[in-house]
Design a protein around this motif. Sequence first.
Motif, mmCIF file in Angstrom:
data_model
loop_
_atom_site.group_PDB
_atom_site.id
_atom_site.type_symbol
_atom_site.label_atom_id
_atom_site.label_comp_id
_atom_site.label_asym_id
_atom_site.label_seq_id
_atom_site.Cartn_x
_atom_site.Cartn_y
_atom_site.Cartn_z
ATOM 1 N N TRP A 147 0.808 -1.227 0.000
ATOM 2 C CA TRP A 147 0.000 0.000 0.000
ATOM 3 C C TRP A 147 0.832 1.263 0.000
ATOM 4 O O TRP A 147 0.380 2.304 -0.462
ATOM 5 C CB TRP A 147 -0.991 -0.021 1.167
ATOM 6 C CG TRP A 147 -0.456 0.397 2.504
ATOM 7 C CD1 TRP A 147 0.614 -0.100 3.152
ATOM 8 C CD2 TRP A 147 -1.007 1.418 3.341
ATOM 9 N NE1 TRP A 147 0.783 0.529 4.358
ATOM 10 C CE2 TRP A 147 -0.206 1.469 4.513
ATOM 11 C CE3 TRP A 147 -2.095 2.287 3.243
ATOM 12 C CZ2 TRP A 147 -0.456 2.363 5.546
ATOM 13 C CZ3 TRP A 147 -2.349 3.170 4.276
ATOM 14 C CH2 TRP A 147 -1.530 3.205 5.414
ATOM 15 N N HIS A 156 1.314 2.644 -3.398
ATOM 16 C CA HIS A 156 0.109 3.158 -4.048
ATOM 17 C C HIS A 156 0.154 4.687 -4.087
ATOM 18 O O HIS A 156 0.714 5.341 -3.197
ATOM 19 C CB HIS A 156 -1.130 2.689 -3.262
ATOM 20 C CG HIS A 156 -2.436 2.994 -3.926
ATOM 21 N ND1 HIS A 156 -3.112 2.060 -4.682
ATOM 22 C CD2 HIS A 156 -3.183 4.121 -3.955
ATOM 23 C CE1 HIS A 156 -4.224 2.590 -5.127
ATOM 24 N NE2 HIS A 156 -4.289 3.854 -4.707
ATOM 25 N N THR A 159 -4.812 8.646 -3.347
ATOM 26 C CA THR A 159 -5.918 7.738 -3.013
ATOM 27 C C THR A 159 -5.507 6.638 -2.036
ATOM 28 O O THR A 159 -6.303 5.746 -1.740
ATOM 29 C CB THR A 159 -6.477 7.078 -4.294
ATOM 30 O OG1 THR A 159 -5.408 6.393 -4.988
ATOM 31 C CG2 THR A 159 -7.092 8.115 -5.223
ATOM 32 N N ALA A 178 -7.747 6.186 0.908
ATOM 33 C CA ALA A 178 -9.124 5.810 0.565
ATOM 34 C C ALA A 178 -9.283 4.298 0.539
ATOM 35 O O ALA A 178 -10.392 3.782 0.420
ATOM 36 C CB ALA A 178 -9.518 6.411 -0.789
ATOM 37 N N PRO A 207 -8.490 1.858 -1.715
ATOM 38 C CA PRO A 207 -9.133 1.225 -2.871
ATOM 39 C C PRO A 207 -8.700 -0.230 -3.005
ATOM 40 O O PRO A 207 -7.592 -0.595 -2.572
ATOM 41 C CB PRO A 207 -8.641 2.055 -4.053
ATOM 42 C CG PRO A 207 -7.331 2.606 -3.603
ATOM 43 C CD PRO A 207 -7.476 2.847 -2.130
ATOM 44 N N PRO A 208 -9.528 -1.085 -3.594
ATOM 45 C CA PRO A 208 -9.199 -2.505 -3.698
ATOM 46 C C PRO A 208 -8.138 -2.819 -4.755
ATOM 47 O O PRO A 208 -7.539 -3.889 -4.725
ATOM 48 C CB PRO A 208 -10.533 -3.156 -4.062
ATOM 49 C CG PRO A 208 -11.288 -2.065 -4.760
ATOM 50 C CD PRO A 208 -10.883 -0.795 -4.095
ATOM 51 N N THR A 209 -7.910 -1.892 -5.683
ATOM 52 C CA THR A 209 -6.979 -2.136 -6.784
ATOM 53 C C THR A 209 -5.728 -1.273 -6.617
ATOM 54 O O THR A 209 -5.812 -0.073 -6.366
ATOM 55 C CB THR A 209 -7.636 -1.837 -8.141
ATOM 56 O OG1 THR A 209 -8.807 -2.640 -8.276
ATOM 57 C CG2 THR A 209 -6.677 -2.157 -9.284
ATOM 58 N N SER A 253 -2.719 0.958 -7.458
ATOM 59 C CA SER A 253 -2.354 1.951 -8.473
ATOM 60 C C SER A 253 -0.998 2.519 -8.085
ATOM 61 O O SER A 253 -0.912 3.439 -7.260
ATOM 62 C CB SER A 253 -3.398 3.067 -8.552
ATOM 63 O OG SER A 253 -3.031 4.041 -9.517
#
Length: 440
Positions: free
Chosen positions: A271, A274, A278, A281, A283-285, A287
């Motif tokens: 994480w 990432h 975001t 936040a 998120p499940p995907t 980035s």
Amino acid sequence: MTDLNVPLSDDFIVPINRDVGATLRTDGENHCTYLCGNSLGLQSKTSAEFVQEELHVWATRGVIGHFSHPHNRPWTKCCDDIHPLLAELLGANEMEVACMGTLTNNLHLMMDSFYKPTQTRFKILCEVRAFPSDQYAFASQALAHGLDPATAILEVSPREGEFTLRAEDILDIIDREGNSIALVLFSGVQYYTGQWFPMEVITKKAKAMGCVCGWDLAHAAGNVPLSLHDWDVDFAVLCTYKYINSGPGGIAALFVHEKWHEVEKPKFAGWWGHELSTRFAMPPTFSPIRGAQGFQQSNPSALTVAALLGALTVIKKAGMMPRLRERSVQLTGALEKLLKQSQYFVPPSQIPQNGTKIGFTIITPEEPSARGAQLSLLFLPLGSETMRIVHDYLLRSGVIGDEREPDVIRLAPAPLYNTLKDCEHAAEVLETGLIFAENK
């Protein structure tokens, strides 16, 4: 030329003789002679100050320190001040570096991305007697691909009677074996001999033969000038607790050339890699941050990052590598000259095959362009107790170097805090230690 009798920076805390066990000294409150920055650099006052600040923020703000920080170093962005300083030190773009993890962990991450053996191109080219952690990583990566390390790992050895590698021998092996080599991965500076490999030349030859080229910069970062981006290095890993002075087990870093940023995405997502916009936040995907920082996984320790930031701040204030390198060449050369005046010094070419006389030689290259701030002393007779006796004598006399079995003591005049007086004192105590060993 800087004054070699005055430290380049007065920001460092030098241990005292009493605390390092200098039992032969009567001046226990005086500073020891610390020539071990190639193993662990000294603590800077700035690092200590920054760490104390983080402890205070933790105590007074708790989790709020991630977002609101009295020194403008919120923990969600604690590496933001690190990356430009690391990039300058490594000769890289900011997006090519990431402050993260530990050295061998980063090496595995990079090898997993860049070591892609095929049936015909599967070998890893490295120096013989690479640092053990690197050897373990190479072997385990080969095994993970179903390969036998005995055939997958190709080691370059010095010529008979020599201690360091010749550049032409490395280039010749790449020429001859290049079509079977998937990865060329050397140390920037060899930990045992102190040899600085011709990184630009090796990288260029490796790339010309279609090999990926990476570097372990554990002993090179903060020690010698680097231009990783311009040299077209594919990747590099480094620790920061030696010449960069970030503290024992300090947070490490890696480099990924920008040409790979759209090709080699992080395979093992975490994480902290990432995008920050975001990240919280949840998120499940995944980035990833574009570039090397996308390889980050877990949030870094704010304390180790603060220690590194303090250390890099001191280096920046001292003039970064141009000034450090100039002083390093002068100090290492001065120490070499003093050591060669010893009655016990034996030129490398004159080491007796079966001699019994106590002495030492220097196995680090004489040419300044082929070494950093380190001299490796090989003690004679080989396989005897000479090195251990001398090392113990140095320690009890308040001269801190480090031993490497079976016969080597490494002395490193770090340009930030060592002086000509340190070199002179070390050479004097070494001579007395050899007399002691001879009469023991």
